[in-house]
Structure formats: C-alpha cells, structure tokens
Design an enzyme around this catalytic site. Structure first.
Site, mmCIF file in Angstrom:
data_model
loop_
_atom_site.group_PDB
_atom_site.id
_atom_site.type_symbol
_atom_site.label_atom_id
_atom_site.label_comp_id
_atom_site.label_asym_id
_atom_site.label_seq_id
_atom_site.Cartn_x
_atom_site.Cartn_y
_atom_site.Cartn_z
ATOM 1 N N ASP A 512 -4.960 2.377 -0.600
ATOM 2 C CA ASP A 512 -5.099 1.440 -1.724
ATOM 3 C C ASP A 512 -3.659 0.556 -1.292
ATOM 4 O O ASP A 512 -2.850 0.711 -0.257
ATOM 5 C CB ASP A 512 -4.634 1.962 -3.052
ATOM 6 C CG ASP A 512 -4.822 1.107 -4.127
ATOM 7 O OD1 ASP A 512 -5.265 -0.180 -3.821
ATOM 8 O OD2 ASP A 512 -4.440 1.611 -5.265
ATOM 9 N N GLU A 515 -2.803 -4.643 1.307
ATOM 10 C CA GLU A 515 -2.982 -6.049 1.576
ATOM 11 C C GLU A 515 -1.907 -6.365 2.590
ATOM 12 O O GLU A 515 -2.318 -7.496 3.218
ATOM 13 C CB GLU A 515 -2.968 -6.891 0.359
ATOM 14 C CG GLU A 515 -4.281 -6.640 -0.402
ATOM 15 C CD GLU A 515 -4.255 -5.440 -1.038
ATOM 16 O OE1 GLU A 515 -3.217 -4.787 -1.359
ATOM 17 O OE2 GLU A 515 -5.268 -4.954 -1.245
ATOM 18 N N ASP A 588 -9.457 -4.086 -8.782
ATOM 19 C CA ASP A 588 -8.890 -3.982 -10.187
ATOM 20 C C ASP A 588 -9.917 -5.181 -10.947
ATOM 21 O O ASP A 588 -9.363 -6.246 -11.445
ATOM 22 C CB ASP A 588 -7.568 -4.331 -10.387
ATOM 23 C CG ASP A 588 -6.698 -3.181 -9.769
ATOM 24 O OD1 ASP A 588 -7.203 -2.285 -9.204
ATOM 25 O OD2 ASP A 588 -5.363 -3.417 -9.763
HETATM 26 C C1 NOJ Z 1 -4.332 -0.163 -7.494
HETATM 27 C C2 NOJ Z 1 -5.794 -0.011 -7.423
HETATM 28 O O1 NOJ Z 1 -6.485 -0.992 -7.472
HETATM 29 C C3 NOJ Z 1 -6.107 0.961 -8.605
HETATM 30 O O2 NOJ Z 1 -7.536 1.415 -8.280
HETATM 31 C C4 NOJ Z 1 -5.265 2.238 -8.507
HETATM 32 O O3 NOJ Z 1 -5.487 3.153 -9.747
HETATM 33 C C5 NOJ Z 1 -3.972 1.888 -8.799
HETATM 34 N N1 NOJ Z 1 -3.443 0.806 -7.693
HETATM 35 C C6 NOJ Z 1 -2.936 3.158 -8.678
HETATM 36 O O4 NOJ Z 1 -2.842 3.528 -7.402
#
Ligand code: NOJ
Length: 918
Positions: A512, A515, A588
């Site tokens: 995660d 980017e 998200d």
């Molecule tokens: C951002 C991610 O997109 C999400 O899926 C994750 O739960 C959070 N970071 C925390 O790690």
C-alpha cells in the site's frame, strides 16, 4: 523498541482536500507545451540522414527554430507492432529510458525502403501488409495497413522536445530562463514557465536538468471510441478533454478520490485503445514521468493517404480522434499496435509487457479485510464466525496496526504475540493471511530494517544527497529505492522465513502507499527532485515506484518458497506490466452508490490495460454502507476478478453477518455463487496468463461490430460466456440489460430461461437478484457445491452448464492444476479440457496434450440449456472403454425452460468421453 504512538500520522487529516493536488494549469510543462499550438510542425525530416539498419530505420529531424537535431528510430516488431523512438542526437547527458517494463527486447523485422523521393520516404516490412509513409516537411508519419491509414503521427504538429541545456548562469533571472527555453519566446507571456524550478503551494521543485519535457500527437482515423489509460475514476469511454482538463497519469494517494475526474490517482498505465467496427488499435507510450493525455474526437473528411490526391466526389465525413501525449521528461518511446482485433491488441500489448501472473487459486476466493483486525483473538473470532454462518472465505487480512509502530515485517507484541500460532490455526482451516507491507521505513536506528538500509545506502536521497525523509504512518520515514537492483535483491530476502520472524508459508502480502505516499509532500508524494539509483531524479521514475515494490515483493515470496509457490501480492500503485506481479485494487473508495457504479468502468479500464486481477473494496472503504448497498456490492464483487471486503479504521464493523438474517443470507449466497464459479474464473485466468485475454471485458471486446455496445459500462462480460449486469441503483426493481448480437441466444444464468430476443430488456430484480446471462454457444464449468475455502473444494465435483446457440452448438473449456505451485509451468502438470456440444453429442476432449495432471474429481452433472425436445435416450461412452458398452444416463427434461439435466455422471474430469442424446 516501543511503538511511538504520538509520532504516528493519520491520513484523514492529511489527504482529503483536492486543493492538495495540481490541476493541469499548475503543471509547468503542460503550460509550456500548450504554448505550441496545433498547425504546421516545426520539425523537418532530413531524408539524407536515413539509414537502414538490421532492426530499424534511423533518420534525423530538425527543429527549424532552434536547429537542434533529433534522432528518430522506427522499428517494425513481430506481430503487427511499430515502435517509434525519438531522442536527442547528442544530449548533454543521457535521458531516462524506462527499464524493466518490457519483458524482453522486442523481436524486429527488417524494414525496406520502397520509396525515397520528393520529400517522401515509404518503408515496408517483410511479413505484414503494412507501410510507413514519412513526410519530410513537415515531419509526419502515417501507418497504413492493407491500404487503410490506421493512424498518423504529428499530424497536428505537436511534436515537442525540450533538449537538455546547461543551467543558466543565474538561475533566478526570469529573462535568462526564457532565453534558454526551446519554445517560441514571442508567445510567452509573463507567466512562470517553471524551467529550472517550479512552485506548488509552499513546495519548490528544483530541476537539476532544467526543462526536459516531450510530447507528440496521433490521429486515429475513423475512430470515435477510445479507452484505457487507467487509473481515473472516470467513464469507460474516454471523454474529449478541454484546456486544463487532460487525463493525468501521475500516481497519487487520493483518499476518497472524486468521481468523474481526470486527475491522477494511484496507478498509471499509459496505454490507450481505439476501436471502430473493423479495427482496434493501440498506443503504448512508454514513459514513467508525469504524463498528460488530451483527447479530441471530431468529424473530418475521410483521410486519404497523403500521396494520392483526394477525389473530392468520393470523400465522406468520418470521425477521427486526436490524442496528444505530454510527459515531463524522458524520451519519446511509443509502440503503435495495429490490431486488427481487440484480442490481437491484448496479445500485442502482452508481447511487450507480459501477461497476467496466474494467481494461486485461493486468491480468487473471498478476502476479508478491515483496518484493522485488532488482535489474534479478533482474527480467530472472525474466522470462526465465517464457519458458523456457513460463508466460505479464503483469506483474512491485517492492516498497518498489526505491526510494532508501523514497522513493517514486525508484529505488535501485545496484539499479535503468537503470529505463528495464529497462522497455524488458519492453515488448519485451509485459509491464508495477508499482511500489509508499505514502502516507507520508520526512521528509527533501533529498527533493524531501517538501520541496515541506512548503512547500505538503500534509501532514496534528497537533492542534497542525504536520505530523503518524509512523513507517513510511522511518522518520519525514509523510502527504499526499489529502482536499485541491489536494494531489490536485499528486500526480496527480507521475506525469507528466517528474516521475517513470525511469518509462515500461508502469509502473503499487500503493498500500500506506494505511489509513494508522503503525507507532508507536494501532492502527498515524494519530491520530484529526490534522487534515485543512477542519479535519476524522482520525476523520471515516479510512476514506476509501486511497480517495483510489487515486483520485488512477488520475487521475495517466490524466493522464500525455493521457487516453488506462486506468490500473491496486492498493490495500490501500478504501471504498465504490473500484471506480471499480482493484483491491484482501486484504493480508497467511498461507501456510496456512485462508487459502486464507477467501480465497473474503472475495473474494465484496468483490465483492458493488461491487468486482469483487479477489484474495488467491497462495501466502499470510507464510511458505512447501508445494508442494501453492501449487499449489492457483494453481488457485484462476486463476479469481479479480485473480491475483497475492506473498511476504514473509522468505519463500523461490517462482517457479512452483521446486517440481519435476510441480508446475511443474500451475502452468503453471493459469496457461495462466487465459489461455485471458481473453475470458470480460474480457467479465465489461465487464458489471461497464456493468451492475454482480459478476464473482465467490456461488451465491445466480445461484440466488436455492434456499435450499441461501444459505450456500455454498467455491464460487462466475464470471459466470453457470461454477461454480468450488477444492480447499482438503490431500491432497483428492474434493470435494463443490453443483450447484444442479433444472432445471439442468451439464457438467464440462474433461472435457465432462454431470452430469445436480444436487445435491451427490462429485467425485474429483487434484492436476491444478480442479473447474469449465459451466452448461447458456451459451456461454463462450475463446482456442484462449495466448501469453507477453495482448498476444501479440491474434490468437489463439477457441473457443466451448456448453453446452446441458434445452431445447437456450444464449446467451452476447463483449466485445472494444483492451484498453488509452478509445476504447471515447469513440469506441465495441468489439465486443459475442451467441451463441445455438436450434433447432439456432448464431448470432453483434451485441449492441450502437453499437460498431464491426475485428479479423482468428476463431472457429476451436465445442464444443457436450449434443448428443443425431450430426448428418448441419453448414453455415455468413455473413449477408454474397458467394458466396451455405452451406459445409460439418468436425465430429466424441463419443457418450460428447454433444459436437459444429466445427473450422477461420475465422469472423470480428465477423461475423454461422449454423451449421446437421442
Ligand atoms: C490506505 C489504503 O488505501 C487502505 O486500504 C488501508 O486500509 C490504509 N491505507 C491503512 O493501511
């Protein structure tokens, strides 16, 4: 080493506001390129410089204003692909060329010169029926296939190339900066051109190499439908862009990203597809710096190849789409894919960037995630509850809170005291664990990963040569430089069981924030003037960062298994070629109907850009879905490639059984339906892996001549057999389903009813309905029932769902292997079966003699849809008949649905057999 809670950061207060992100006019290279207006190109080809090499044709072009020569290389690549490279003849220093994305140096064909006179150069290639016309003044290229001009290059004269220059003496003098610009200074107004530095809010980007932007335009003749260039929360069909509203390819962490917005989000694949009824073509712009794409579809007089004078009486008005690509730096390296079919395009693109990795079977099951499952007891309780509620699932996920203060590769000592014990329990239940591993590393000399990486110099540097530091979950963090092969080797070793304490062979990984996300950075990412291995600035490699992390994570998992087991790695950030390393998800999203709706075009776009293994967070990550939305999202997700329920830390718990019996029952059904579908889905992934066919596909891919499909984005094909139209409207009582193809026959997948009239049908729905339709002419392999997870289902028998077309014919296939190892590849241990219904005989034969795999599993049931009359007898004969006799088969016929059901068959799935229907 206590977790330093007070230092940790949260995204909620850092990443929601759109003003954190640039629009096009904030981007200096965009403003500079926009000063170049469409018209006659400033570039001329020097035909005297043409050289014919074994693998290419090279020539120089020159900018008539600044006289800087550029080298143009044209390659004809096997399989109907052309490559065009443009670089400076003698740059001040090397310019970045994207490494590691092409799976190999493409095999080229020799080009020959068919004509070189009067300012025109015509090239032909050996095998294909293709020609390349190059006009010298202005410099333009046209690609012709079978007499049709498919696309042309620089037609609008927007070839743009900022040659590298020495820094001005006083980089702060605007006058000096402008003198050094390679663009027409008469067009400049007083705005800042951002040549050597660029501001955004309080951020300053210092450009060590000065301006180095590139751009080029393409015209796609006869096309008004273009697709691709993920990732945007946008429609499937790309829209015309207006000034300041180009599609942006720049990987960014955009929490709760806006819908119908062309801003860059987590991933970028600079690959665009154009489609018209008789041809699909593609443009793959291989550049990993920030890229903007402008699209303009218009009506023009039909394009006639430039050398023949147009016969005005015969000319028609036709559509044309112009696509302008602009990148911050690097070189022009573009692949032009000539199709002509959609599937040719997928193959051509995969020939360059690779195919989808074959996922381990478990990863096609249902994944249960949330931020966060609190502790071992929580994991155990949730796991048990799935069994208590008779809901299958394969994987439980742990988010960042499982670590010791967001130090990846560690476990929170209080909450996850016995990680191995927890995994052993899951293993006994035949389930897996996925843990999150982000690329930022907490600055903490006591943290071994940090101190080792620091000592070895493995972090990305700032422009002053110190380790780059930014804020992310753990507070102050440094970022591993995955572009460095040595760092990658070291990082891959971190997954070894002896290094990663508490990990076992059922632990897989989620990458995660790659980017990369930097909370206090400009646009919440890394400064572009940060420095990577080889002294490349971050701006050059930005869109590749997440690609590399997923690549090395997958390699690490393979390595830890001694090369035996297939990895599973989910990544948020991606680039062209990420399909080779695992799955991606759309980040998200929000628990709102509009996000459920947009997930379909988003996933379709990602799929046709090569990444089949994709999904969106079921339920919507941010907020709390109302029960109806959650149910509908499960139903949609069950028919999408990657199927994971996930929720934000602030969202209420939402495990499938928390919304009352009725909703639990419907969600259970959706998940169970997913599990019965796994043989079909796995077979589709095998196809994606071997022949680059997307698992989830837009309707136009299957119906390329049917214009009414070209813009459809609320339904899609799963493989070539199933049409899925998820319910995405609140309180829907009907859905309008387009069943395309005038000669097609469609069947309701669950009620078996034949839908005789293709076209748009109003289909009544209840909360239980998932509108899915099987295409006549197909065979879909299913499991007859489900188990607690995929591993429990190995021996469960098969059902074959045969749907006859108007000629009483059907064909389908099944791929089968051990589901987890590389033996299918190295030892050819697999079964690939073909099922054919023809002239009242339904047969099972081998689709690939090379594969061998022993299984006791049987085909128990065959359902044949579209059988016009009741048979008098049904018999089965085994090809390998020991007793020499055909056997009677128990059957029932339902005249109302025209369905023939054959039961208690017990035919080995690997055997050849024939069922005769009389
Ligand atoms: C951002 C991610 O997109 C999400 O899926 C994750 O739960 C959070 N970071 C925390 O790690």
């Amino acid at each position: 080493m206590e977790p330093a809670k007070e230092e940790e950061s949260s995204v909620q207060d850092e990443a929601v506001d759109k003003s954190n992100f640039k629009n096009c006019n904030h981007i200096a290279f965009y403003r500079r390129q926009k000063l170049l207006l469409p018209g006659k190109s400033l570039y001329q080809a020097l035909l005297d410089s043409v050289t014919l090499c074994n693998d290419s044709v090279k020539l120089q072009i020159i900018n008539e204003k600044n006289k800087v020569p550029l080298l143009v290389e044209i390659y004809a690549i096997d399989g109907n692909i052309f490559r065009l490279k443009i670089n400076e003849v003698s740059p001040l220093k090397s310019r970045y060329e994207v490494p590691d994305v092409l799976i190999k140096e493409p095999t080229t064909q020799r080009l020959s010169i068919a004509q070189k006179e009067a300012g025109i150069l015509v090239l032909t290639c050996a095998n294909e029926d293709c020609k390349i016309h190059i006009t010298a003044n202005p410099f333009q290229i046209e690609l012709e296939s079978k007499g049709e001009t498919v696309l042309s290059v620089n037609t609008n004269g927007l070839l743009y190339f900022e040659h590298l220059q020495p820094p001005p003496q006083n980089s702060k003098t605007t006058a000096q900066k402008k003198e050094d610009a390679s663009i027409d200074s008469s067009q400049e107004n007083q705005e800042d051109l951002g040549l050597w530095q660029e501001e955004f809010g309080s951020f300053l980007d210092i450009k060590a190499n000065g301006p180095s932007s590139i751009g080029l335009d393409f015209s796609l003749h006869g096309c008004e439908h273009v697709y691709g260039i993920p990732e945007h929360a946008e429609t499937l069909l790309l829209k015309n862009t207006s000034d300041d509203d180009a599609y942006r390819l720049f990987n960014l962490d955009v929490y709760g990203h806006k819908i119908h917005d062309k801003m860059g989000i987590y991933g970028s694949v600079p690959f665009l597809l154009a489609h018209k009824p008789n041809r699909t073509s593609g443009i793959f712009w291989l550049n990993s710096s920030e890229t903007l794409v402008e699209i303009n579809t218009k009506a023009v007089m039909e394009h006639v190849p430039s050398r023949s004078p147009p016969d005005i009486t015969k000319q028609r008005v036709v559509p044309q789409t112009d696509v302008r690509w602009m990148s911050e730096s690097g070189i022009i390296d573009v692949f032009l894919l000539m199709g002509p079919t959609p599937f040719d395009i997928f193959k051509q693109y995969a020939q360059l960037t690779g195919t989808q990795a074959l996922p381990p079977l478990f990863s096609l099951g249902y994944h249960q995630c949330r931020w966060n499952y609190e502790d071992e007891q929580d994991v155990k309780t949730v796991d048990t509850a799935f069994d208590e509620h008779d809901i299958p699932y394969d994987v439980i996920w742990l988010d960042i809170e499982h670590t010791e203060g967001k130090r990846y590769f560690t476990w929170d000592k209080k909450k996850f005291q016995h990680p191995k014990r927890m995994q052993e329990l899951l293993k006994r239940k035949k389930r897996k664990l996925v843990v999150i591993i982000d690329p930022h590393i907490k600055v903490d000399p006591m943290y071994a990963l940090y101190s080792q990486a620091k000592k070895k110099g493995y972090f990305v540097k700032n422009r002053k040569g110190q380790d780059f530091e930014g804020i992310c979950w753990p507070g102050s963090s440094s970022y591993l430089d995955f572009t460095n092969p040595e760092v990658r080797e070291w990082y891959a070793d971190q997954f070894a069981f002896k290094s990663y304490k508490g990990s076992t062979d059922i632990l897989f990984v989620w990458n995660d924030m790659n980017e990369p996300s930097v909370f206090k950075g400009a646009e919440l990412t890394m400064q572009r003037d940060a420095v990577h291995h080889g002294n490349w600035e971050h701006r050059e490699v930005h869109n590749l960062y997440g690609f590399y992390q997923q690549m090395v994570t997958a390699e690490g998992l393979i390595k830890r298994s001694g090369g035996q087991k297939r990895p599973f790695v989910l990544t948020r950030s991606f680039f062209a070629g990420s399909q080779k390393y695992g799955a991606v998800w759309t980040g998200d999203n929000v628990a709102e109907w509009s996000y459920l709706k947009i997930s379909i075009p988003m996933l379709l776009t990602i799929s046709i850009a090569g990444i089949s293994f994709c999904g969106a967070d079921v339920g919507g990550f941010i907020g709390d879905p109302e029960p109806e939305l959650l149910v509908r999202w499960y139903q949609a997700g069950a028919y999408q490639p990657f199927f994971r329920g996930h929720a934000n830390i602030e969202s209420k718990r939402r495990e499938p059984w928390l919304f009352g019996d009725e909703n639990t029952q419907i969600i259970r059904e959706a998940i169970r339906e997913r599990y019965t579908l796994l043989p079909y889905l796995y077979s589709l992934f095998y196809r994606a892996h071997t022949t680059a066919e997307p698992v989830m596909r837009p309707l136009w891919v299957e119906f390329p001549k049917e214009q009414e499909t070209f813009g459809v984005e609320d339904e899609y094909m799963l493989g070539n057999a199933l049409l899925v139209h998820p319910v995405i409207e609140q309180e829907a009582t009907t859905v309008n389903v387009l069943l395309p193809g005038s000669d097609e026959v469609w069947y309701d997948f669950r009620r078996f009813r034949r839908l005789d009239y293709p076209g748009t049908l109003k289909i009544p729905v209840t909360l239980e309905s998932i509108p899915v339709f099987q295409r006549g002419g197909s065979v879909v392999p299913l499991k007859t029932t489900v188990g607690r997870s995929t591993e429990w289902m190995t021996d469960i028998s098969y059902e074959l769902r045969v749907a006859l077309d108007s000629k009483d014919f059907a064909v389908g296939e099944l791929y089968l292997d051990d589901g987890h190892s590389f033996q299918y590849l190295h030892k050819k241990q697999f079964l690939h079966r073909k099922f054919t219904f023809h002239k009242n005989v339904f047969s099972s034969s081998c689709a690939d003699e090379i594969g061998q795999y022993h299984t006791k599993c049987v085909v128990e049931r065959v359902l044949i849809l579209g059988v016009q009359k009741q048979p008098t007898s049904v018999t089965v004969s085994l090809q390998d008949k020991r007793d020499g006799k055909d056997k009677e088969v128990v059957f029932t016929y339902d005249a109302k649905t025209s369905m023939l059901t054959l039961e208690k068959l017990l035919l080995n799935v690997g055997a050849d057999w024939e069922i005769h229907i009389k």
